[in-house]
Design an enzyme around this catalytic site. Structure first.
Site, PDB file in Angstrom:
ATOM      1  N   ASN A   7       0.869  -1.181   0.000  1.00 25.52           N
ATOM      2  CA  ASN A   7       0.000   0.000   0.000  1.00 25.52           C
ATOM      3  C   ASN A   7       0.902   1.226   0.000  1.00 25.52           C
ATOM      4  OD1 ASN A   7      -1.828   2.044   0.470  1.00 25.52           O
ATOM      5  ND2 ASN A   7      -2.222   1.494   2.613  1.00 25.52           N
ATOM      6  N   TRP A   8       0.977   1.874  -1.144  1.00 29.46           N
ATOM      7  CA  TRP A   8       1.886   3.029  -1.269  1.00 29.46           C
ATOM      8  C   TRP A   8       1.313   4.284  -0.630  1.00 29.46           C
ATOM      9  CZ3 TRP A   8       4.353   3.135  -6.877  1.00 29.46           C
ATOM     10  CH2 TRP A   8       5.151   2.003  -7.038  1.00 29.46           C
ATOM     11  N   LYS A   9       0.068   4.227  -0.192  1.00 25.09           N
ATOM     12  CA  LYS A   9      -0.605   5.408   0.368  1.00 25.09           C
ATOM     13  C   LYS A   9      -0.484   6.561  -0.640  1.00 25.09           C
ATOM     14  CE  LYS A   9       0.570   3.628   4.867  1.00 25.09           C
ATOM     15  NZ  LYS A   9       0.349   3.809   6.262  1.00 25.09           N
ATOM     16  N   HIS A  94      -9.634   1.032   4.835  1.00 26.21           N
ATOM     17  CA  HIS A  94      -8.346   1.277   5.489  1.00 26.21           C
ATOM     18  C   HIS A  94      -8.558   2.264   6.645  1.00 26.21           C
ATOM     19  CE1 HIS A  94      -4.226   2.571   6.189  1.00 26.21           C
ATOM     20  NE2 HIS A  94      -3.857   1.437   5.595  1.00 26.21           N
ATOM     21  N   GLU A 164      -5.360  -5.023  10.575  1.00 23.56           N
ATOM     22  CA  GLU A 164      -4.396  -3.946  10.773  1.00 23.56           C
ATOM     23  C   GLU A 164      -4.720  -3.197  12.059  1.00 23.56           C
ATOM     24  OE1 GLU A 164      -2.275  -2.725   6.968  1.00 23.56           O
ATOM     25  OE2 GLU A 164      -4.048  -1.478   7.122  1.00 23.56           O
ATOM     26  N   GLY A 170       1.848   2.828  10.556  1.00 26.71           N
ATOM     27  CA  GLY A 170       2.435   4.124  10.213  1.00 26.71           C
ATOM     28  C   GLY A 170       3.691   4.480  10.978  1.00 26.71           C
ATOM     29  N   SER A 212       3.297  -1.777  10.329  1.00 18.97           N
ATOM     30  CA  SER A 212       4.750  -1.712  10.559  1.00 18.97           C
ATOM     31  C   SER A 212       5.474  -3.008  10.200  1.00 18.97           C
ATOM     32  CB  SER A 212       5.044  -1.306  12.009  1.00 18.97           C
ATOM     33  OG  SER A 212       4.554  -0.013  12.266  1.00 18.97           O
ATOM     34  N   GLY A 233       2.854  -1.185   4.293  1.00 12.82           N
ATOM     35  CA  GLY A 233       2.720   0.243   3.964  1.00 12.82           C
ATOM     36  C   GLY A 233       4.047   0.836   3.537  1.00 12.82           C
TER      37      GLY A 233
END
Ligand code: PEP
Length: 255
Positions: A7-9, A94, A164, A170, A212, A233
């Site tokens: 997930n590249w955000k 998400h 998650e 994050g 993480s 992430g």
């Protein structure tokens, strides 16, 4: 086969950088036969990456899609358009979107729309915090139950669950969850899925861990944590580390 999703955000901000990261991952998946890799870049780069994907065994997914196929919804992403440009997956629910106000009801409507458009849904669930009485188990069970409302049961092959825990996601997270946190929650999620789909189907739905994950802790989640895969992430933007995670997953064929 383990599932590794990046997930590249909202990174990176330039198409040039997106291509360069993707090309690095393409190199990394060479020789990988026993891990399925899905990259979810910002929507703006999906077509670009599909165009340079060539024969690489990487699927491309979105990070969100609307509850309608088209309409007056400024700024939203159509699930139909996602599917038509060649995306195969979409992350829904998400925590970063839920934090912007997305409710379970909205998530469930988006899930139904994505399935209608033949996308595979990566449905995220997870508790905000943990309390000593274990109320977070109920929180996750409720979230899953409500987010699946209206899910057509015969489409179970298009469903992936990503556990998650929000406190582990994050750059600000103090730590990842432990493999045993992950295993424990998978049991609960599997029980909820059994209620909805029946036992036989419930055991075919992949349950991933996210929060993480890096190249050092990935193996623990897949092995002791018994995760069917990982939702990665930040580290999925680092082709070298992400490729290491993919190869760790690929090695599970030998076990
Ligand atoms: C995510 O955004 O889904 C995620 C797991 O992020 P990170 O790996 O950066 O904690």
């Amino acid at each position: 086969m383990k599932l590794i999703i990046g997930n590249w955000k909202m990174f990176p901000s330039s198409p040039k950088e997106a291509k360069s990261i993707f090309n690095g991952i393409k190199k990394g998946v060479r020789g990988v036969t026993h891990a399925k890799v899905i990259v979810c870049p910002p929507a703006l780069f999906i077509s670009t990456l599909i165009a340079i994907k060539a024969k690489a065994k990487i699927s491309i997914g979105g990070q969100n899609s609307s509850f309608e196929d088209e309409g007056a919804h400024t700024g939203e992403t159509s699930p139909r358009a996602l599917a038509l440009i060649g995306a195969t997956h979409v992350i829904l629910g998400h925590s970063e979107r839920r934090a912007m106000g997305e409710t379970n009801k909205e998530v469930s409507a988006k899930v139904v729309a994505a399935i209608r458009n033949k996308l595979t849904v990566v449905l995220c669930v997870g508790e905000k915090a943990r309390d000593e009485h274990g109320a977070y188990f109920n929180e996750v069970a409720m979230q899953l139950h409500s987010s699946l409302e209206g899910f057509p049961k015969n489409e179970f092959k298009r469903l992936v669950i990503a556990y998650e825990p929000i406190w582990a996601i994050g750059a600000k997270a103090k730590r990842a969850a432990t493999p045993s946190d992950c295993r424990e929650m998978s049991i609960l999620i599997r029980r909820e899925l059994t209620e909805y789909f029946g036992k036989k189907v419930a055991f075919t739905i992949p349950i991933l861990y996210g929060g993480s994950v890096d190249d050092r802790n990935a193996e623990g989640f897949l092995k002791e944590g018994e995760a069917d895969g990982l939702l990665v992430g930040r580290i999925s933007l680092d082709p070298e580390k992400f490729s290491t995670i993919i190869h760790i997953a690929n090695n599970f064929r030998k076990l």
